[in-house]
Design a protein around this motif. Structure first.
Motif, PDB file in Angstrom:
ATOM      1  N   ASN A 166       0.740  -1.075  -0.029  1.00 23.29           N
ATOM      2  CA  ASN A 166      -0.131   0.000  -0.022  1.00 23.29           C
ATOM      3  C   ASN A 166       1.119   1.078   0.042  1.00 23.29           C
ATOM      4  OD1 ASN A 166      -1.245  -2.164   1.756  1.00 23.29           O
ATOM      5  ND2 ASN A 166      -3.038  -0.954   1.111  1.00 23.29           N
ATOM      6  N   PRO A 167       1.118   1.741  -1.215  1.00 23.43           N
ATOM      7  CA  PRO A 167       2.029   3.017  -1.121  1.00 23.43           C
ATOM      8  C   PRO A 167       1.470   4.280  -0.621  1.00 23.43           C
ATOM      9  CG  PRO A 167       2.148   1.576  -3.200  1.00 23.43           C
ATOM     10  CD  PRO A 167       1.062   1.099  -2.377  1.00 23.43           C
ATOM     11  N   THR A 168       2.108   5.063  -0.319  1.00 25.52           N
ATOM     12  CA  THR A 168       1.356   6.327   0.163  1.00 25.52           C
ATOM     13  C   THR A 168       1.819   7.175  -0.894  1.00 25.52           C
ATOM     14  OG1 THR A 168       3.532   6.929   1.316  1.00 25.52           O
ATOM     15  CG2 THR A 168       1.887   5.784   2.662  1.00 25.52           C
ATOM     16  N   THR A 169       1.681   8.610  -0.654  1.00 22.90           N
ATOM     17  CA  THR A 169       2.053   9.540  -1.771  1.00 22.90           C
ATOM     18  C   THR A 169       3.415   9.456  -2.265  1.00 22.90           C
ATOM     19  OG1 THR A 169       0.292  11.263  -0.759  1.00 22.90           O
ATOM     20  CG2 THR A 169       2.117  12.077  -2.419  1.00 22.90           C
ATOM     21  N   THR A 170       3.613   9.012  -3.541  1.00 21.61           N
ATOM     22  CA  THR A 170       4.701   8.678  -4.130  1.00 21.61           C
ATOM     23  C   THR A 170       5.302   9.624  -5.147  1.00 21.61           C
ATOM     24  OG1 THR A 170       3.887   6.427  -3.913  1.00 21.61           O
ATOM     25  CG2 THR A 170       6.015   6.749  -5.423  1.00 21.61           C
ATOM     26  N   LEU A 171       6.418  10.069  -4.862  1.00 24.04           N
ATOM     27  CA  LEU A 171       7.356  11.238  -5.752  1.00 24.04           C
ATOM     28  C   LEU A 171       8.544  10.488  -6.126  1.00 24.04           C
ATOM     29  CD1 LEU A 171       6.608  14.337  -3.467  1.00 24.04           C
ATOM     30  CD2 LEU A 171       4.959  13.267  -5.146  1.00 24.04           C
ATOM     31  N   ASN A 202       1.876  11.669   3.815  1.00 23.59           N
ATOM     32  CA  ASN A 202       2.991  10.870   3.727  1.00 23.59           C
ATOM     33  C   ASN A 202       3.640  10.633   2.468  1.00 23.59           C
ATOM     34  OD1 ASN A 202       4.297   8.089   3.932  1.00 23.59           O
ATOM     35  ND2 ASN A 202       3.987   8.642   6.138  1.00 23.59           N
ATOM     36  N   ILE A 203       4.677  11.098   2.246  1.00 26.49           N
ATOM     37  CA  ILE A 203       5.565  10.981   1.126  1.00 26.49           C
ATOM     38  C   ILE A 203       6.617   9.960   1.347  1.00 26.49           C
ATOM     39  CG2 ILE A 203       6.939  12.308  -0.229  1.00 26.49           C
ATOM     40  CD1 ILE A 203       5.483  14.841   0.625  1.00 26.49           C
ATOM     41  N   VAL A 204       6.642   9.366   0.069  1.00 20.46           N
ATOM     42  CA  VAL A 204       7.665   8.390  -0.089  1.00 20.46           C
ATOM     43  C   VAL A 204       8.217   8.359  -1.583  1.00 20.46           C
ATOM     44  CG1 VAL A 204       6.095   6.645  -0.899  1.00 20.46           C
ATOM     45  CG2 VAL A 204       8.087   5.970   0.010  1.00 20.46           C
TER      46      VAL A 204
END
Length: 339
Positions: A166-171, A202-204
């Motif tokens: 479950n990825p969070t906000t992906t950049l 939440n950023i990843v």
């Protein structure tokens, strides 16, 4: 060892396919006829098809030991809900059905979303056990991913060896479309965000997410969820970090919630009945701003050894890629961002 990747022309899918290749896997990608395969054709075996077509899914899966089902329609606004449902829900069911009957398959990694979980809070970020129901999903994307994940759990009960991430906000770099998350950075770089609504995300880093996928195949426990996330940060702090990396001013106008909701409803109506284009102010995004989307990714760090790239490095990589690939242009229009 052959691995099938669906959604390899997308943001996360590309990075997973690339990393698989670098690790010595024979990578097969299921791609739609209209997809841009420029970045994949040098290292992927390409199978033309669509997750909505069960026949091509089964053909692409033949002789694969691992399946990474990443394909998804990731938009916050769509004029026709059936198209997103067909890809995110029906497509997922097609992949799982084929996997259930595939010979020699070791594991399926299903890319869900942190958005199907409880939003958490400043004091208690949500973990994998903080579930909600369909009525809590504030937009069509989240609803379809919620329904798709429910279908995946049904296949787990049938004995299919699935691990859910479950990825969070992906950049990060190579967000070509860009995704709704990446669009925030693009709009900021083009001077289109003078104001914001306070919230938390939440950023990843996308490269960390790719590692999380591969480690889920190696070490993930069947039937378990793993939140692939990193830094919990307020939207204000996020823009300040963006400003520091881009050498620009951060937006300093914090707007009250109620007027923006009204504006979002008006924008949605205009988009639906007049322009048939994505609204300037997204109602689902504004609704999401009422909650802090904070998540606890310690399980993925502990069990999958998922790396945690510092936020500033992730943002720097994303900015430089957008700048170097023609996404940064002068733009006179300004919008309000909430998430």
């Amino acid at each position: 060892m052959r691995a099938l990747v669906t959604g390899a022309t997308g943001f996360i899918g590309y990075h997973v396919a690339k990393l698989l290749h670098e690790k010595g896997y024979s990578v097969r990608a299921l791609v739609r006829p209209e997809s841009d395969i420029t970045l994949l054709k040098s290292f992927c075996e390409l199978i033309t098809g669509d997750v909505r077509e069960s026949e091509t899914v089964a053909r692409a899966m033949k002789n694969c030991r691992y399946v990474y089902h990443i394909a998804a329609d990731y938009r916050y606004w769509v004029p026709d809900a059936s198209t997103m449902y067909a890809t995110n829900v029906t497509g997922t069911i097609n992949v799982m059905k084929s996997a259930l009957h595939a010979a020699g398959l070791l594991k399926v990694i299903y890319t869900s979303s942190a958005g199907v979980l409880s939003s958490g809070s400043k004091t208690k970020p949500a973990d994998e056990n903080d579930t909600v129901n369909l009525h809590d999903m504030v937009n069509l994307y989240k609803k379809t991913k919620f329904l798709a994940e429910e279908a995946v759990f049904a296949f787990i009960k049938k004995g299919l060896p699935i691990v859910i991430v479950n990825p969070t906000t992906t950049l990060g770099a190579v967000d070509r479309k860009p995704t709704p998350s990446g669009q925030i950075i693009v709009d900021f770089l083009n001077g289109r965000i003078p104001a914001y609504i306070e919230t938390g995300i939440n950023i990843v880093d996308v490269e960390d997410v790719a590692v999380g996928h591969l480690m889920a195949a190696d070490y993930g426990r069947i039937g378990e969820r793993y939140i692939l996330g990193n830094a919990n940060i307020t939207l204000k702090k996020f823009f300040e970090c963006l400003a520091g990396c881009a050498k620009q001013k951060a937006p300093n106008i914090r707007l009250p919630y109620a007027p923006v909701v009204i504006a979002a409803y008006v924008n949605e109506a205009i988009s639906k009945w007049v322009t048939h284009k994505q609204p300037r102010i997204s109602l689902p995004s504004v609704k999401m701003a009422k909650k802090y989307m904070y998540f606890d990714s310690r399980k993925a760090v502990r069990e999958l050894q998922m790396p945690q790239t510092p936020l500033e490095i992730t943002i720097e990589k994303a900015i430089r890629w957008y700048e170097n690939n023609g996404y940064v242009v002068s733009h006179p229009k300004c919008d309000v961002y909430s998430a």
